[in-house]
Scaffold this motif. Structure first.
Motif, mmCIF file in Angstrom:
data_model
loop_
_atom_site.group_PDB
_atom_site.id
_atom_site.type_symbol
_atom_site.label_atom_id
_atom_site.label_comp_id
_atom_site.label_asym_id
_atom_site.label_seq_id
_atom_site.Cartn_x
_atom_site.Cartn_y
_atom_site.Cartn_z
ATOM 1 N N ALA A 1 0.721 -1.036 0.017
ATOM 2 C CA ALA A 1 -0.080 0.006 0.010
ATOM 3 C C ALA A 1 0.616 1.128 0.001
ATOM 4 O O ALA A 1 1.946 1.357 0.549
ATOM 5 N N GLY A 2 0.638 2.429 -0.754
ATOM 6 C CA GLY A 2 1.438 3.505 -0.752
ATOM 7 C C GLY A 2 1.682 3.658 -2.315
ATOM 8 O O GLY A 2 1.390 2.926 -3.256
ATOM 9 N N SER A 3 2.347 4.914 -2.421
ATOM 10 C CA SER A 3 3.156 5.018 -3.894
ATOM 11 C C SER A 3 4.247 5.595 -3.664
ATOM 12 O O SER A 3 4.895 6.034 -2.467
ATOM 13 N N CYS A 4 4.966 5.689 -4.866
ATOM 14 C CA CYS A 4 6.431 6.082 -5.049
ATOM 15 C C CYS A 4 6.439 7.926 -4.471
ATOM 16 O O CYS A 4 5.514 8.396 -4.988
ATOM 17 N N SER A 5 7.464 8.388 -3.854
ATOM 18 C CA SER A 5 7.362 9.869 -3.381
ATOM 19 C C SER A 5 8.225 10.724 -4.732
ATOM 20 O O SER A 5 7.845 11.962 -4.615
ATOM 21 N N ARG A 6 8.814 10.008 -5.607
ATOM 22 C CA ARG A 6 9.114 10.596 -6.638
ATOM 23 C C ARG A 6 8.242 10.587 -7.925
ATOM 24 O O ARG A 6 8.109 11.716 -8.476
ATOM 25 N N CYS A 7 7.722 9.624 -8.364
ATOM 26 C CA CYS A 7 6.644 9.632 -9.491
ATOM 27 C C CYS A 7 5.293 9.363 -9.048
ATOM 28 O O CYS A 7 4.406 9.335 -10.160
ATOM 29 N N GLN A 8 4.929 9.238 -7.889
ATOM 30 C CA GLN A 8 3.527 8.999 -7.521
ATOM 31 C C GLN A 8 2.851 7.626 -8.084
ATOM 32 O O GLN A 8 1.602 7.706 -8.369
ATOM 33 N N ALA B 1 13.774 -4.632 -0.075
ATOM 34 C CA ALA B 1 13.519 -3.340 0.047
ATOM 35 C C ALA B 1 12.247 -2.979 -0.678
ATOM 36 O O ALA B 1 11.532 -3.755 -1.370
ATOM 37 N N ILE B 2 11.812 -1.517 -0.346
ATOM 38 C CA ILE B 2 10.712 -1.207 -1.213
ATOM 39 C C ILE B 2 10.987 -0.381 -2.423
ATOM 40 O O ILE B 2 11.780 0.699 -2.157
ATOM 41 N N VAL B 3 10.630 -0.830 -3.507
ATOM 42 C CA VAL B 3 11.010 -0.244 -4.638
ATOM 43 C C VAL B 3 9.917 0.151 -5.450
ATOM 44 O O VAL B 3 8.814 -0.439 -5.275
ATOM 45 N N CYS B 4 9.927 1.231 -6.304
ATOM 46 C CA CYS B 4 8.918 1.672 -7.203
ATOM 47 C C CYS B 4 8.576 0.891 -8.447
ATOM 48 O O CYS B 4 9.807 0.245 -8.923
ATOM 49 N N THR B 5 7.428 0.350 -8.913
ATOM 50 C CA THR B 5 7.363 -0.409 -9.920
ATOM 51 C C THR B 5 7.383 -0.038 -11.251
ATOM 52 O O THR B 5 7.570 -0.302 -12.382
#
Length: 68
Positions: A21-28, A54-58
């Motif tokens: 749950a949540g989103s990337c702080s860079r690209c949302q 790690a938590i990574v952006c998809t």
């Protein structure tokens, strides 16, 4: 005597990924918890590897938080 050894290759591979749950702080975009394996070769010889979560952006691939 001086010996030079140069970094030849360092690869990161994602073994498992699970949405979080949540989103990337860079690209949302969406993020996921991933198990990452990092392998390092010095002078073409496999030298070191490490596994971590790690938590990574998809979408952009940014590492948001790393757990050792």
């Amino acid at each position: 005597m001086v010996v030079f050894c140069f970094l030849v290759d360092q690869t990161r591979k994602v073994n498992k990924a699970k949405p979080v749950a949540g989103s990337c702080s860079r690209c949302q975009r969406g993020a996921s918890v991933a198990e990452i394996v990092t392998k390092t070769r010095f002078c073409s010889i496999p030298f070191y590897w490490r596994s971590c979560k790690a938590i990574v952006c998809t979408f952009c691939g940014a590492t948001l938080k790393s757990y050792t």
